[in-house]
Structure formats: C-alpha cells, structure tokens
Design a protein around this motif. Structure first.
Motif, mmCIF file in Angstrom:
data_model
loop_
_atom_site.group_PDB
_atom_site.id
_atom_site.type_symbol
_atom_site.label_atom_id
_atom_site.label_comp_id
_atom_site.label_asym_id
_atom_site.label_seq_id
_atom_site.Cartn_x
_atom_site.Cartn_y
_atom_site.Cartn_z
ATOM 1 N N ALA A 1 0.978 8.912 5.725
ATOM 2 C CA ALA A 1 0.234 8.176 6.753
ATOM 3 C C ALA A 1 -1.267 8.446 6.653
ATOM 4 N N THR A 2 -1.642 9.714 6.504
ATOM 5 C CA THR A 2 -3.072 10.038 6.396
ATOM 6 C C THR A 2 -3.656 9.556 5.080
ATOM 7 N N ALA A 3 -2.833 9.530 4.028
ATOM 8 C CA ALA A 3 -3.312 8.996 2.743
ATOM 9 C C ALA A 3 -3.596 7.502 2.853
ATOM 10 N N MET A 4 -2.732 6.773 3.526
ATOM 11 C CA MET A 4 -2.952 5.331 3.697
ATOM 12 C C MET A 4 -4.175 5.071 4.567
ATOM 13 N N TRP A 5 -4.461 5.978 5.479
ATOM 14 C CA TRP A 5 -5.597 5.821 6.390
ATOM 15 C C TRP A 5 -6.927 6.188 5.711
ATOM 16 N N LEU A 6 -6.982 7.305 5.021
ATOM 17 C CA LEU A 6 -8.253 7.821 4.528
ATOM 18 C C LEU A 6 -8.389 7.828 2.997
ATOM 19 N N PHE A 7 -7.283 7.973 2.285
ATOM 20 C CA PHE A 7 -7.355 8.101 0.828
ATOM 21 C C PHE A 7 -7.309 6.751 0.123
ATOM 22 N N MET A 8 -6.390 5.904 0.553
ATOM 23 C CA MET A 8 -6.159 4.648 -0.155
ATOM 24 C C MET A 8 -7.300 3.640 -0.074
ATOM 25 N N PRO A 9 -8.108 3.592 1.007
ATOM 26 C CA PRO A 9 -9.230 2.648 0.992
ATOM 27 C C PRO A 9 -10.164 2.834 -0.197
ATOM 28 N N THR A 10 -10.405 4.076 -0.593
ATOM 29 C CA THR A 10 -11.251 4.324 -1.760
ATOM 30 C C THR A 10 -10.548 3.886 -3.031
ATOM 31 N N VAL A 11 -9.253 4.111 -3.108
ATOM 32 C CA VAL A 11 -8.475 3.656 -4.268
ATOM 33 C C VAL A 11 -8.582 2.147 -4.416
ATOM 34 N N VAL A 12 -8.471 1.434 -3.301
ATOM 35 C CA VAL A 12 -8.552 -0.031 -3.329
ATOM 36 C C VAL A 12 -9.962 -0.478 -3.695
ATOM 37 N N ARG A 13 -10.974 0.195 -3.131
ATOM 38 C CA ARG A 13 -12.357 -0.170 -3.434
ATOM 39 C C ARG A 13 -12.671 -0.012 -4.919
ATOM 40 N N CYS A 14 -12.123 1.021 -5.522
ATOM 41 C CA CYS A 14 -12.354 1.264 -6.958
ATOM 42 C C CYS A 14 -11.439 0.430 -7.848
ATOM 43 N N LYS A 15 -10.561 -0.364 -7.226
ATOM 44 C CA LYS A 15 -9.637 -1.253 -7.927
ATOM 45 C C LYS A 15 -8.657 -0.498 -8.819
ATOM 46 N N ILE A 16 -8.367 0.746 -8.440
ATOM 47 C CA ILE A 16 -7.394 1.514 -9.204
ATOM 48 C C ILE A 16 -6.012 0.903 -9.038
ATOM 49 N N ASP A 17 -5.719 0.423 -7.825
ATOM 50 C CA ASP A 17 -4.413 -0.180 -7.581
ATOM 51 C C ASP A 17 -4.207 -1.419 -8.427
ATOM 52 N N VAL A 18 -5.261 -2.225 -8.582
ATOM 53 C CA VAL A 18 -5.163 -3.455 -9.380
ATOM 54 C C VAL A 18 -4.869 -3.112 -10.832
ATOM 55 N N GLU A 19 -5.599 -2.135 -11.370
ATOM 56 C CA GLU A 19 -5.390 -1.733 -12.765
ATOM 57 C C GLU A 19 -3.971 -1.209 -12.969
ATOM 58 N N ALA A 20 -3.504 -0.397 -12.038
ATOM 59 C CA ALA A 20 -2.159 0.174 -12.185
ATOM 60 C C ALA A 20 -1.099 -0.926 -12.131
ATOM 61 N N ARG A 21 -1.265 -1.866 -11.206
ATOM 62 C CA ARG A 21 -0.301 -2.957 -11.127
ATOM 63 C C ARG A 21 -0.282 -3.773 -12.398
ATOM 64 N N MET A 22 -1.468 -4.061 -12.932
ATOM 65 C CA MET A 22 -1.550 -4.844 -14.165
ATOM 66 C C MET A 22 -0.843 -4.127 -15.310
ATOM 67 N N GLU A 23 -0.983 -2.810 -15.358
ATOM 68 C CA GLU A 23 -0.324 -2.045 -16.415
ATOM 69 C C GLU A 23 1.194 -2.148 -16.305
ATOM 70 N N ILE A 24 1.716 -1.943 -15.096
ATOM 71 C CA ILE A 24 3.169 -1.995 -14.912
ATOM 72 C C ILE A 24 3.698 -3.394 -15.226
ATOM 73 N N ILE A 25 3.008 -4.429 -14.735
ATOM 74 C CA ILE A 25 3.446 -5.803 -14.986
ATOM 75 C C ILE A 25 3.389 -6.111 -16.479
ATOM 76 N N LEU B 1 0.835 -1.207 0.000
ATOM 77 C CA LEU B 1 0.000 0.000 0.000
ATOM 78 C C LEU B 1 0.869 1.256 0.000
ATOM 79 N N LEU B 2 1.944 1.237 0.790
ATOM 80 C CA LEU B 2 2.872 2.374 0.814
ATOM 81 C C LEU B 2 3.507 2.576 -0.556
ATOM 82 N N VAL B 3 3.907 1.487 -1.173
ATOM 83 C CA VAL B 3 4.499 1.576 -2.516
ATOM 84 C C VAL B 3 3.499 2.186 -3.490
ATOM 85 N N TYR B 4 2.246 1.819 -3.341
ATOM 86 C CA TYR B 4 1.264 2.348 -4.283
ATOM 87 C C TYR B 4 0.972 3.828 -4.048
ATOM 88 N N VAL B 5 1.100 4.307 -2.808
ATOM 89 C CA VAL B 5 0.984 5.750 -2.564
ATOM 90 C C VAL B 5 2.048 6.496 -3.371
#
Length: 374
Positions: free
Chosen positions: A333-357, A179-183
């Motif tokens: 720290a505040t981004a991981m607490w309040l911002f990133m849960p929405t990013v994960v819910r919207c699966k933005i992290d998954v899409e970004a990882r798939m692109e890089i891979i 999660l930190l890496v994705y921030v």
C-alpha cells in the motif's frame, strides 16, 4: 542499439580498470585517510558512469551495481571494513566480482557483525532493528520452506509471463490493479535478475553465496521484512556503512540502548537518497523525494514497532499466517502511494511491460514457426 551497447562496454571496461586500481591501492596503502582519499575519486566516477549508458535496462542495472553497491563497498574498503576486506585479502577476480556485483560470500558460521544491546533481559534492541525479533514457536518456519528453490523461481517466472498477458489487456483492467501487479512485478523481476547474477557468479568463482531474498512475503514484522528478508546485500552494506557508524556516534550523547533507533532512521534515509539517485539515472528527471518519503515512513514505523515491543516487553507476536498479510499489505500500500509514482514518471513500468510482451510475442512466433515446420 549498437552505439548504446558500445557505450555500455566502454563504461564497464573503465569500471574494471578502476577496480584493478582500487585492488592495488589496498595492497600499497594502509587503511585510513590516505586510502580513502585515493578511492574517493573512483566512487565519484561510479556515481556518474550510469548516465553514459543509453540502453534503459543496462543503465538501471549499472546504476544499482555501481552507484549503490560498489560505491558503498569501496567506501568500506577504504576503512578496511566490509566484504572487500577479509583476511586473507581477496584475489583480483574475486575482488572485482564482490565489488560490482550484488553477491556476498556465504560465511559458515556467519560472522557476528554487531554488538548486541540487552533490553529487558531476554531481548535486545539491535536484534529488533535488524529483524531478529523473538517470534513465537508457531511463527518459526524452516528456512528452506516447502518448495525447492528452482521450483520457486519457475513459479515466479510463470507469474511474470502471466503479467505480460494482463498488460496486453490493460485497457480492460482498472489502473490500480495494473499498478498492484507491477509492484509484484518489480519484486519478482529483481529477485530473478539477482538470482541469475548469483548463479553465474557462483559458477565462475566457485564459492557459495548468500541468497539475496528470503521470501519477504512471509515476513512477520517490518523488522523481519527489512532486516532479514528483503534485498539482503543492501541490508548488509547499510549495516556496515551507515547503521554501525551512526550508532557509534550517537552513543556519545544518548543512552546506549536507544542508539540503534537513530541509526536505523539514518539507514532508511540513505537508502531513500540512493534510490532517488538510481531513479535519476534511469529517468533523468529531477527527484520529487517521494521515494525518500517512502523509506522514511518505513523507518518511522519500524522505530515505533521497536519501541512498543520494548515498552510492553513483548516476547510474542501475531501468528505468521496473520502477521505476514498485514506486513506485506502495508508495504504494498505504501509502495503504491509513495514509490510507484516515481516509477511511472520514469516510465520504468512501460519499459518492463514492453519487455514482457515482446518476450511473449517472440515465444508465440517460435511456436508458430515450429508448428509450420513440424
């Protein structure tokens, strides 16, 4: 994919037509209520258009460019303010580019957008709100830094590639580290995308553009981070569309030196709401308002920072080598607490990882092919 790309092209053809209409309205209708009513339907359409784009990345970028930036720029244009209302008037191509792209023409010397409010003789509150707090000489750094801009972007690109390798080993790495890496990934990805857009726009328009980021990891305070270093196009738009009007309204019933405080909170609130809209476009999920909470939290902390500096008459600060890690640590720290849960819910992290891979795999494929051929 083909149908999604076709829809994307249709959306942007409509965008171009609507911006041509707005440019013509600017010539035919004087600023004020009439021009505002003529442009409001366009703004409403821009708030909805990203929903018609099915390709994930194109929908995300279009939401930011249209619903966030273009809508606010057109709102300011209706009132004859902001980047779309210089003197002399903009040509049609330049109007369209400035309206829908995250770019700002470099002014030399830069325009003085705000009236400064004197506080304690040697500081002003609005400078503090906009990140222009007085640093000690030891904190001041040359604006160009020690590393050339192309090299900085190359290093950040290599970091993204290294993140892709980490994503392939995700099952062996703690979820908080991922999660930190994705921030960090979000920051680097956003900066690289905006830099590429700016480079193309600069080449076609033949104008000098302001940078979008100014090394936010070197921020000496929250005012410095949000006011002078992070996503400067958005900061400029918010200053014109939210900060200045709210400050003007508040000056009617409170002391002028304190009016920047509610204006800053209003700016953070609007920023949070617009981020919620972008995430709704991307993930098409009902907002949970955690992202708005993130921005309101930073608005409150920034306000406290300003008040402390004023009340203690602080003309000094921590050395940047100490302050920067504290500021960045708080933001992360505040981004991981309040911002990133929405990013994960919207699966933005998954899409970004798939692109890089996928990028890494394609590079590997090209390398293996060339090795066989040669």
């Amino acid at each position: 994919m083909g149908g999604g790309l076709f829809n994307f092209l249709l959306v942007w053809m409509l965008v171009l037509a609507l911006l041509c209409y707005c440019h013509k309205i600017g010539k035919l209708v004087d600023k004020g209520t009439t021009r505002l009513f003529a442009i409001i339907p366009v703004i409403c359409i821009f708030l909805l258009l990203p929903l018609d784009i099915s390709i994930f990345n194109l929908r995300a970028l279009s939401s930011f460019f249209l619903s966030w930036l273009a809508s606010f720029k057109l709102l300011l244009f209706a009132l004859d303010q902001g980047p779309l209302s210089p003197r002399p008037p903009l040509s049609l191509p330049l109007f369209i580019a400035l309206a829908c792209l995250p770019i700002t023409i470099r002014q030399n010397p830069p325009p003085n957008f705000q009236e400064l409010v004197t506080v304690n003789g040697n500081q002003d509150l609005e400078k503090l709100v906009n990140g222009e707090d007085n640093d000690t000489p030891s904190q001041e750094l040359p604006r160009k830094g020690l590393i050339s801009t192309p090299l900085k972007y190359f290093i950040k690109f290599l970091l993204l590639v290294s993140f892709g390798y980490l994503y392939t080993k995700e099952e062996y790495i703690h979820s908080k580290i991922i999660l930190l890496v994705y921030v960090i990934h979000i920051y680097i990805g956003l900066e690289l995308i905006l830099a590429m857009v700016g480079t193309v726009a600069r080449a076609f328009l033949r104008v000098e553009l302001e940078p979008q980021f100014d090394e936010p990891y070197l921020a000496s305070s929250l005012q410095d981070f949000w006011g002078k270093r992070w996503n400067l196009m958005v900061t400029s738009v918010l200053r014109h569309a939210v900060f200045n009007p709210v400050k003007s309204i508040c000056s009617r019933f409170m002391t002028k030196k304190w009016t920047p405080l509610p204006a800053a909170m209003a700016s953070f609130l609007v920023s949070g709401i617009m981020h919620e809209l972008i995430f709704y476009h991307i993930g098409r999920r009902k907002p949970t308002w955690e992202v708005t909470g993130f921005f309101l939290l930073h608005g409150v902390c920034l306000t406290i920072e300003i008040v402390i500096k004023r009340e203690l008459n602080c003309s000094w600060g921590l050395p940047r080598v100490v302050a920067a890690p504290l500021v960045v640590g708080f933001v992360v720290a505040t981004a991981m607490w309040l911002f990133m849960p929405t990013v994960v819910r919207c699966k933005i992290d998954v899409e970004a990882r798939m692109e890089i891979i996928a990028f890494i795999n394609s590079v590997k494929g090209v390398y293996i092919y060339l090795k066989k051929v040669l």
